[in-house]
Structure formats: C-alpha cells, structure tokens
Design an enzyme around this catalytic site. Structure first.
Site, PDB file in Angstrom:
ATOM      1  N   PRO A 132       0.805  -1.226   0.000  1.00 33.09           N
ATOM      2  CG  PRO A 132      -0.981  -1.619   1.465  1.00 33.09           C
ATOM      3  CD  PRO A 132       0.324  -2.202   1.008  1.00 33.09           C
ATOM      4  CD  GLU A 388       5.700  -7.252 -14.541  1.00 32.72           C
ATOM      5  OE1 GLU A 388       6.912  -7.470 -14.714  1.00 32.72           O
ATOM      6  OE2 GLU A 388       4.806  -7.987 -14.990  1.00 32.72           O
TER       7      GLU A 388
END
Length: 408
Positions: A132, A388
C-alpha cells in the site's frame, strides 16, 4: 550466442500460428463474458493447460529459446486475443521468473511445477512485491521477514497489494525486508507453500481493465516458512547482505535486489503484451475503416483516418523491434547499458495506450460501446503504463543509466 534476427524460424512460426489459433478460437469468444464477470476464467485456463499452453514445459521452451523471441512472440499472440484472459494464463509466469532468477536448482525443480499443476488440476501462482505504501518506492517496503534460528524458519508479517492471483494462488512468492538499514538492498524473496497458516486474501480489486485477471491484497500474519523457502538460500543471502553493507560504507555501486531482478527480466515480456493489445486494436480499426462509409465512400479514403492508421502501424512495429532487441539481449547475457529493457516496456506501453485510443476514435460512437472490442482494449491498455514499473519509473531508470547520475 544466437545472432539477432527479425525473422522467425520455421519452428517459431509454427508455435506462433498455433497460439494465434488458440487466441482467435478460444480466448476472443470468451473475452467479453469474463470481462463483465470480473472473475478468473478457469475454464479457459484449463483449455490452455489441455493443449499445453499453460504448462511449465511450454513456458520453459519459450523462456530458453536461444533467440530470445519465444516469450515476446507468445505474449503478443495471447494478448492479441484478450489482455485480461491472457494475463490469467501467463500471470503465473512472473512468480516462476522470480524463482528462476533467484532460486536454487532444487527450489526451481520443487516449486515451479506446483505453480502450474496439470491439465486435470490447474493451479496458479502469485508474485507479491507491491505494498500500500511501497509501489514504485520499493525502499519503503514494510513487510518483514525475521529468521528464527532455533527452528530454521522465517516469520513474515505485512500486507502486499496489486498481486495478480493473490490469495487464490497455490504458491506465493513474497518479497520482504530482512535488513531495514540497507533499504531496497536488504530485501529477499520467499516461497510461501500451499495452505500455509497466516496467509490470507485481503481486498479483491474491481479494476478499470484486465478484469478477467484476479488482483488482490495478500495479508501475512506470523507466516512461518522453512529456511529452505528463502530463494537462493541463507548462505547466498548473508554474502549479498555483507557486500551491500560494505559498499554502503564505501558509497559504492548499487546491489540489485530480488524484486528488481525479476522486474528487469520481465519488462520486455510486458512490452510484448502491450504490442499484442495495440495490434489487435489497430486491426479492428483498419477493418472498420475499410468498410464504414460516410459521405459515400469508406472513411479510410480520408487522409485524417488513413494517416492515423499509418502512424498506428509504424508505432506498433517500432515497439515490437524494441521488445525483440531487449529480449535477444537478455537471453544472450548482454547488459542493458542503455536500459534497453525499460526502453522496450516504456515505448510499447505508451504505444498501446495511444493506439487503442486512436482505434476508439476511428470507430466513433461504435468504438465507445461494448458492442465493439476496442472499448475493452482501450481500458486494458491503461495497465501497461502502470504495472511492473510505471512509465515515469522507466524514464527514471533510462535517464539514470544514460547519465550515471542519481536522478530523482
């Protein structure tokens, strides 16, 4: 070392045509349904397993192709079919790459087969790195792994987010902090075996695109794994941490962490996914422009449309070439001295966003409806500039590599 070539050999062409047929006959007809359901398309994954596409053998064949083109060719064809379903089929590969990049031969042989299962009992795997408060900023990772020497076990605590197959995976690969003082250099990767107590699925995300791919939080509460689940082993980790501490004292070169090694290896593959989605949207737009008539003639007769299609195709081909170059360099051990892996991912992902938006525009009102697939493709394409490594992070990597400066 294989020479770089832009021509697929006969065997690669055969595999490409086989994958294209599966994408056209199995993936595309199911795409709209699973996008609406926002669920993992287990029947499609099982079909892929039955024909050998979803398997360790197929993935390994493409991964170790000496030309480097096996994986990007496969990704392009599957994602040409549909990005959400394709990601459900290939998502396990990121965890597999994590083990291949960092694991011992024994770990590779033990865990990768369990990630896939078999055609009668399909399994999936998850690679868990983001948190998070630690996405692009991997140095802010909070998930901790503490070694219990008396029991030769690692104890993991923390929450991972944005994990493809997170919580539903048979095997999870988790990146955790083992030495907080070293920042991102103090990270290591761990295998979490099936049914390990303390691992649970947190929030499942309802996404803008790639909705057939399961994305969720993974919560780790006093998760204990044997020492053998540390990828690469304790001795290798201790040596790496010792070098990192020494270099930190000397202000020396950076040491790559396990997560970054995985991302570097996978970036050209993500670029190939983006190429597949862009190509699919371009082909729909081209066919539409040839048949849609306005003012008594096909709209492709107008330069405004024809020039867009010319730019779309040019960008797609350029993106593919960057992906192929990076893939060839990676398999042949050539260093990315100009961040070629990040270049390929950056250009291909931005191309996918632009080309799918142009496809929607060419189809006009029809492109904005779910009756045509470009609307879904446009939603799907947005992810490539995010996961990514965002486009901004790719630019940062490229700029740092080219300049040698710690650009922030």
């Amino acid at each position: 070392m294989a020479e770089f070539t832009m021509e697929l050999n006969d065997e690669q062409k055969e595999v490409r045509d086989w994958l294209h047929g599966f994408a056209a006959d199995v993936i595309r007809p199911a795409a709209a349904e699973w996008d609406e359901r926002e669920e993992t398309p287990w029947p499609v994954i099982q079909e892929a397993a039955k024909v050998g596409i979803y398997s360790l053998d197929f993935y390994a064949q493409q991964y170790f192709d000496s030309t480097g083109l096996g994986i990007p060719m496969a990704m392009e064809e599957l994602f040409w079919g549909d990005a959400g379903i394709a990601l459900s089929i290939v998502g396990t590969g990121l965890a597999a790459v994590g083990v291949l990049a960092n694991g011992t031969e024994e770990q590779i042989g033990t865990w990768i087969p369990q990630m896939y299962g078999d055609a009668n009992d399909v399994k999936v795997a998850a690679f868990c790195s983001s948190e998070p408060d630690a996405g692009s900023d991997v140095a802010s990772m909070r998930t901790r792994a503490v070694y219990d020497e008396a029991k030769d076990e690692w104890v993991l605590n923390g929450t991972k987010t944005w994990a493809t197959n997170g919580g539903i995976a048979n095997v999870h690969v988790v990146v955790a902090v083992v030495d907080a003082e070293l920042g991102s250099k103090g990270h290591a990767s761990f295998i979490i075996p099936p049914n390990t107590p303390g691992l649970s699925q947190g929030q499942k995300f309802k996404k803008h695109g790639i909705r057939a791919s399961h994305t969720a939080e993974v919560v780790l509460e006093n998760v204990r794994v044997p020492g053998s689940c540390l990828l690469g082993g304790k001795e290798k980790l201790d040596e790496r941490l010792a070098r990192a501490r020494e270099r930190a004292k000397q202000g020396g070169e950076r040491v790559k962490n396990a997560a970054m090694a995985t991302f570097e290896a996978s970036r050209p593959a993500v670029g190939a996914m983006a190429v597949g989605t862009a190509r699919a949207a371009y082909e729909v737009a081209l066919d539409y422009a040839k048949t849609r008539e306005q003012f008594g003639r096909p709209i492709i007769d107008n330069q405004g449309v024809a020039f867009q299609l010319a730019d779309m195709r040019t960008s797609i081909d350029a993106a593919r070439l960057l992906v192929w170059r990076a893939s060839w360099m990676a398999i042949n051990g050539k260093p990315f001295t100009a961040a070629e892996g990040s270049m390929s991912k950056l250009f291909a992902s931005e191309t996918a966003k632009k080309v799918t938006a142009q496809a929607v525009q060419i189809l006009g009102g029809n492109g904005y409806t779910r009756e045509y697939p470009v609307e879904r493709m446009h939603r799907d394409a947005a992810i490539y500039t995010i996961f990514e490594g965002t486009s901004e992070i790719q630019r940062l990597v490229i700029a740092r590599t080219l300049s040698g400066m710690p650009i922030r």
